[in-house]
Design a protein around this motif. Sequence first.
Motif, PDB file in Angstrom:
ATOM      1  N   ALA A  14     -21.785 -27.329 -33.850  1.00 57.88           N
ATOM      2  CA  ALA A  14     -21.456 -26.210 -34.736  1.00 57.88           C
ATOM      3  C   ALA A  14     -20.195 -25.534 -34.236  1.00 57.88           C
ATOM      4  N   GLU A  17     -17.489 -19.039 -34.540  1.00 56.60           N
ATOM      5  CA  GLU A  17     -16.713 -18.209 -35.450  1.00 56.60           C
ATOM      6  C   GLU A  17     -16.697 -16.762 -34.978  1.00 56.60           C
ATOM      7  N   ARG A  19     -16.833 -12.902 -35.923  1.00 52.90           N
ATOM      8  CA  ARG A  19     -17.307 -12.036 -37.003  1.00 52.90           C
ATOM      9  C   ARG A  19     -17.434 -10.617 -36.472  1.00 52.90           C
ATOM     10  N   VAL A  24     -20.080 -16.069 -33.211  1.00 54.56           N
ATOM     11  CA  VAL A  24     -21.334 -16.531 -33.794  1.00 54.56           C
ATOM     12  C   VAL A  24     -21.340 -18.058 -33.847  1.00 54.56           C
ATOM     13  N   GLU A  26     -23.496 -20.877 -35.808  1.00 56.29           N
ATOM     14  CA  GLU A  26     -24.487 -21.047 -36.866  1.00 56.29           C
ATOM     15  C   GLU A  26     -25.457 -22.166 -36.499  1.00 56.29           C
ATOM     16  N   VAL A  27     -26.736 -21.863 -36.561  1.00 57.92           N
ATOM     17  CA  VAL A  27     -27.780 -22.853 -36.306  1.00 57.92           C
ATOM     18  C   VAL A  27     -28.159 -23.470 -37.642  1.00 57.92           C
ATOM     19  N   PRO A  28     -28.096 -24.782 -37.759  1.00 57.18           N
ATOM     20  CA  PRO A  28     -28.470 -25.416 -39.032  1.00 57.18           C
ATOM     21  C   PRO A  28     -29.910 -25.064 -39.410  1.00 57.18           C
ATOM     22  N   SER A  29     -30.125 -24.783 -40.686  1.00 58.89           N
ATOM     23  CA  SER A  29     -31.471 -24.416 -41.136  1.00 58.89           C
ATOM     24  C   SER A  29     -32.475 -25.525 -40.861  1.00 58.89           C
ATOM     25  N   LYS A  61     -15.222 -24.497 -41.810  1.00 63.77           N
ATOM     26  CA  LYS A  61     -16.602 -24.074 -42.047  1.00 63.77           C
ATOM     27  C   LYS A  61     -17.515 -25.292 -41.942  1.00 63.77           C
ATOM     28  N   ARG A  64     -22.712 -27.806 -45.308  1.00 65.20           N
ATOM     29  CA  ARG A  64     -24.131 -27.534 -45.461  1.00 65.20           C
ATOM     30  C   ARG A  64     -24.805 -28.714 -46.154  1.00 65.20           C
TER      31      ARG A  64
END
Length: 144
Positions: A14, A17, A19, A24, A26-29, A61, A64
């Motif tokens: 990941a 980023e 913010r 941050v 982002e942890v994949p859902s 980015k 997803r």
Amino acid sequence: MVEIPDSLRSLFSAPIEERNGTYVIEVPSSEVDHEALSADKTYRVAILESPGSTESSIQQKPQRSPPQETTSRVPSGPPVKKGEVRNVTIETVGDQGDGIAKVERGYVVIVPDAQPGDEPTVKIEQVQKNVAFASIVDSDPRTF
């Protein structure tokens, strides 16, 4: 070299980023969906530089995945079974010199005598909650 502890819960890539003055990841859902992680818990995080990472790739980015159907059943347990034979791609080498491959849900498979880029057929010899150990049953045909 990367040492894979038995307590490894998840392995994914990941970008980092910025913010509002903090950074941050982002942890994949899918990590929560597959119960590798829980949203209400705190975890230790290790940061490893990705081979070939550049500033431009860091700013992109993350892509997803399309949403899964809510009726789909979340798999539980390791995605491999003892005795299973499958093809893997060796991504890196661990501290002991063993090849490391990732399969479904980022699950780690350790393969002795394999190097990054190898694509051997392996037999799963031992399965643990977070990692499996395999032996090569057919070497990568590209090495001949």
